[in-house]
Design an enzyme around this catalytic site. Structure first.
Site, PDB file in Angstrom:
ATOM      1  N   TRP A  52     -32.134 -15.810  -1.935  1.00  0.00           N
ATOM      2  CA  TRP A  52     -31.430 -16.975  -2.481  1.00  0.00           C
ATOM      3  C   TRP A  52     -32.252 -17.664  -3.551  1.00  0.00           C
ATOM      4  O   TRP A  52     -31.710 -18.122  -4.560  1.00  0.00           O
ATOM      5  CB  TRP A  52     -31.018 -17.937  -1.366  1.00  0.00           C
ATOM      6  CG  TRP A  52     -29.969 -17.330  -0.489  1.00  0.00           C
ATOM      7  CD1 TRP A  52     -30.072 -16.986   0.828  1.00  0.00           C
ATOM      8  CD2 TRP A  52     -28.629 -16.959  -0.890  1.00  0.00           C
ATOM      9  NE1 TRP A  52     -28.902 -16.427   1.266  1.00  0.00           N
ATOM     10  CE2 TRP A  52     -28.004 -16.398   0.246  1.00  0.00           C
ATOM     11  CE3 TRP A  52     -27.911 -17.045  -2.082  1.00  0.00           C
ATOM     12  CZ2 TRP A  52     -26.688 -15.919   0.220  1.00  0.00           C
ATOM     13  CZ3 TRP A  52     -26.603 -16.568  -2.113  1.00  0.00           C
ATOM     14  CH2 TRP A  52     -26.013 -16.018  -0.971  1.00  0.00           C
ATOM     15  N   ASP A  85     -33.306 -26.256  -2.259  1.00  0.00           N
ATOM     16  CA  ASP A  85     -32.092 -25.682  -1.677  1.00  0.00           C
ATOM     17  C   ASP A  85     -32.310 -25.679  -0.162  1.00  0.00           C
ATOM     18  O   ASP A  85     -33.083 -24.870   0.365  1.00  0.00           O
ATOM     19  CB  ASP A  85     -31.886 -24.248  -2.193  1.00  0.00           C
ATOM     20  CG  ASP A  85     -30.731 -23.540  -1.477  1.00  0.00           C
ATOM     21  OD1 ASP A  85     -30.048 -24.172  -0.644  1.00  0.00           O
ATOM     22  OD2 ASP A  85     -30.515 -22.340  -1.752  1.00  0.00           O
ATOM     23  N   LYS A 133     -23.548 -24.244   7.472  1.00  0.00           N
ATOM     24  CA  LYS A 133     -24.469 -23.690   8.466  1.00  0.00           C
ATOM     25  C   LYS A 133     -24.841 -24.767   9.486  1.00  0.00           C
ATOM     26  O   LYS A 133     -24.629 -24.616  10.671  1.00  0.00           O
ATOM     27  CB  LYS A 133     -25.717 -23.135   7.791  1.00  0.00           C
ATOM     28  CG  LYS A 133     -25.369 -21.995   6.827  1.00  0.00           C
ATOM     29  CD  LYS A 133     -26.560 -21.574   6.013  1.00  0.00           C
ATOM     30  CE  LYS A 133     -26.157 -20.714   4.844  1.00  0.00           C
ATOM     31  NZ  LYS A 133     -25.566 -19.436   5.218  1.00  0.00           N
TER      32      LYS A 133
HETATM   33  C1  LIG Z   1     -30.555 -20.648   1.427  1.00  0.00           C
HETATM   34  C2  LIG Z   1     -29.192 -20.370   0.845  1.00  0.00           C
HETATM   35  N1  LIG Z   1     -28.912 -20.768  -0.410  1.00  0.00           N
HETATM   36  C3  LIG Z   1     -27.716 -20.540  -0.962  1.00  0.00           C
HETATM   37  C4  LIG Z   1     -26.716 -19.884  -0.287  1.00  0.00           C
HETATM   38  C5  LIG Z   1     -25.402 -19.645  -0.961  1.00  0.00           C
HETATM   39  O1  LIG Z   1     -24.568 -20.637  -0.513  1.00  0.00           O
HETATM   40  P1  LIG Z   1     -23.030 -20.774  -0.898  1.00  0.00           P
HETATM   41  O2  LIG Z   1     -22.327 -19.638  -0.269  1.00  0.00           O
HETATM   42  O3  LIG Z   1     -22.705 -22.117  -0.299  1.00  0.00           O
HETATM   43  O4  LIG Z   1     -22.920 -20.781  -2.372  1.00  0.00           O
HETATM   44  C6  LIG Z   1     -26.934 -19.477   1.026  1.00  0.00           C
HETATM   45  C7  LIG Z   1     -25.861 -18.794   1.770  1.00  0.00           C
HETATM   46  O5  LIG Z   1     -26.020 -18.199   2.788  1.00  0.00           O
HETATM   47  C8  LIG Z   1     -28.203 -19.719   1.596  1.00  0.00           C
HETATM   48  O6  LIG Z   1     -28.471 -19.323   2.846  1.00  0.00           O
END
Ligand SMILES: Cc1ncc(COP(=O)(O)O)c(C=O)c1O
Length: 377
Positions: free
Chosen positions: A117, A188, A212
């Site tokens: 991510w 994030d 989550k």
């Molecule tokens: C740490 C992290 N950042 C970003 C995301 C992407 O999130 P989204 O699906 O809300 O765009 C996730 C999704 O699992 C994640 O675990």
């Protein structure tokens, strides 16, 4: 309680129609919250309608959005010079909105790369401006969190971005990186938001999808220090403009009303259950149980993350071979332990045990780990 009793209890839970959902997200919600949603579904507080049907400009919804924000502020003890904004587009849209709003054309931003991510956030920002990798744990398979001394920080960076919990690999920062004086820290926190107390004043901006730890999919929460709103360039498209969205109280257009309502209920539940200090204790106890099961298995279960970087949210491990991984997943599902298959790039098992995940489910998984090892080693 004996291992057999714990496993029988899990099977009984499944027979009653609910499973232990170890999915990484969208993920388990607190049962009392689901029950309250069910109760209020047809007639929300005497309005004669569901929140699903309600105008976002109505008085009852205004009360919902204000209460949800107030709950988040109370849980994190958010200082008054920070704004809380409710958005859509997931954390993935924040990968772009952060540089669009905070990264001026002549500036550069630092990213710490600790998993898929943060890599994606870095790549997305690269399309929009100048970025640098300040550190990466890729060479060891993203199994650890870099030490402060490893970070090669630009003292003039527009911001320093990191991912507080690496959902796929199962590593987590328990102390945030320290950015150079005057460089805002951007986080994030999609997979560990509201899982423990934070000193918000250490951050310039924190963002996370709700799906989550906080509520259902469809809502993204941004907590931003007010002075950073001044960086937003003029004439951005409205839906990408932090300053405008904040000024409009997250009501520039129709917000994800039901997700905000459900997040309001989850944050009520967190407050009623001792706030973030108690939440952290529960999360720590759940994670400890699973890591002990790994550590006491004489190498039968191998954790992906290095011990000092272990996530309390996503516990990742492997069995001695892929066939055993598959059999383990099958036996778990038969007991109502669902969603434990690891992410495709890591393989093995991933148990996501977010805020709402019940302790009994973790006990059941730890018991299965014990009996499975006895049968298969
Ligand atoms: C740490 C992290 N950042 C970003 C995301 C992407 O999130 P989204 O699906 O809300 O765009 C996730 C999704 O699992 C994640 O675990």
């Amino acid at each position: 309680m004996s291992t057999t009793t714990v496993l029988q209890k899990a099977a009984g839970y499944k027979a009653a129609g609910r499973v232990f959902n170890f999915g990484a997200g969208p993920a388990v919600m607190p049962l009392p919250v689901l029950e309250q949603i069910q109760q209020e579904m047809l007639n929300y507080k005497g309005t004669g309608m569901s929140v699903l049907e309600m105008s976002h400009r109505s008085a009852p919804f205004e009360e919902i959005i204000h209460q949800t924000e107030a709950n988040i502020r109370k849980l994190y003890n958010i200082p008054s010079n920070y704004k809380v904004i409710f958005l859509q587009g997931g954390a993935s849209l924040q990968f772009a909105m952060v540089p669009i709003n905070l990264l001026a054309k002549d500036a550069s931003a630092d990213y710490i790369i600790t998993g898929s991510w943060s890599q994606t956030a870095f790549k997305e920002a690269k399309k929009l401006g100048q970025v640098r990798a300040a550190a990466s744990s890729e060479s060891t398979g993203f199994d650890r969190i870099p030490a402060q001394s490893e970070l090669q920080l630009d003292p003039k960076a527009a911001y320093l971005h990191f991912t507080s919990n690496n959902t796929i690999y199962g590593t987590e920062w328990f102390e945030e990186p320290v950015a150079p004086e005057g460089v805002p820290l951007v986080c994030d926190a999609s997979s560990d938001i509201l899982s423990r107390p934070l000193d918000i004043s250490n951050y310039g901006l924190i963002y996370g999808g709700a799906q989550k730890n906080m509520g259902p999919a469809g809502l993204t929460v941004v907590i931003i220090r007010e002075d950073l709103l001044a960086r937003t360039p003029a004439n951005l498209p409205a839906m990408l403009d932090y300053r405008l969205l904040s000024d409009k109280g997250s009501l520039h257009n129709t917000p994800p009303t039901f997700a905000i309502y459900a997040t309001g209920l989850v944050t009520n539940w967190l407050l009623e259950n001792g706030g973030l200090a108690e939440t952290e204790k529960r999360n720590r106890a759940k994670a400890t149980l699973l890591y002990q099961a790994i550590d006491n298995s004489q190498g039968f279960y191998k954790g992906h993350s290095q011990p000092d970087s272990r996530s309390r949210m996503n516990v990742t491990f492997r069995l001695p071979n892929e066939n055993l991984d598959k059999t383990f997943i099958k036996e778990a599902a038969a007991l109502g332990l669902e969603g434990i298959k690891g992410y495709r790039t890591v393989g093995g098992i991933r148990a996501s045990i977010y805020n709402a995940f019940p302790y009994e489910g973790v006990e059941a998984l730890a018991s299965l780990m014990k009996t499975f090892q006895e049968k298969n080693s």
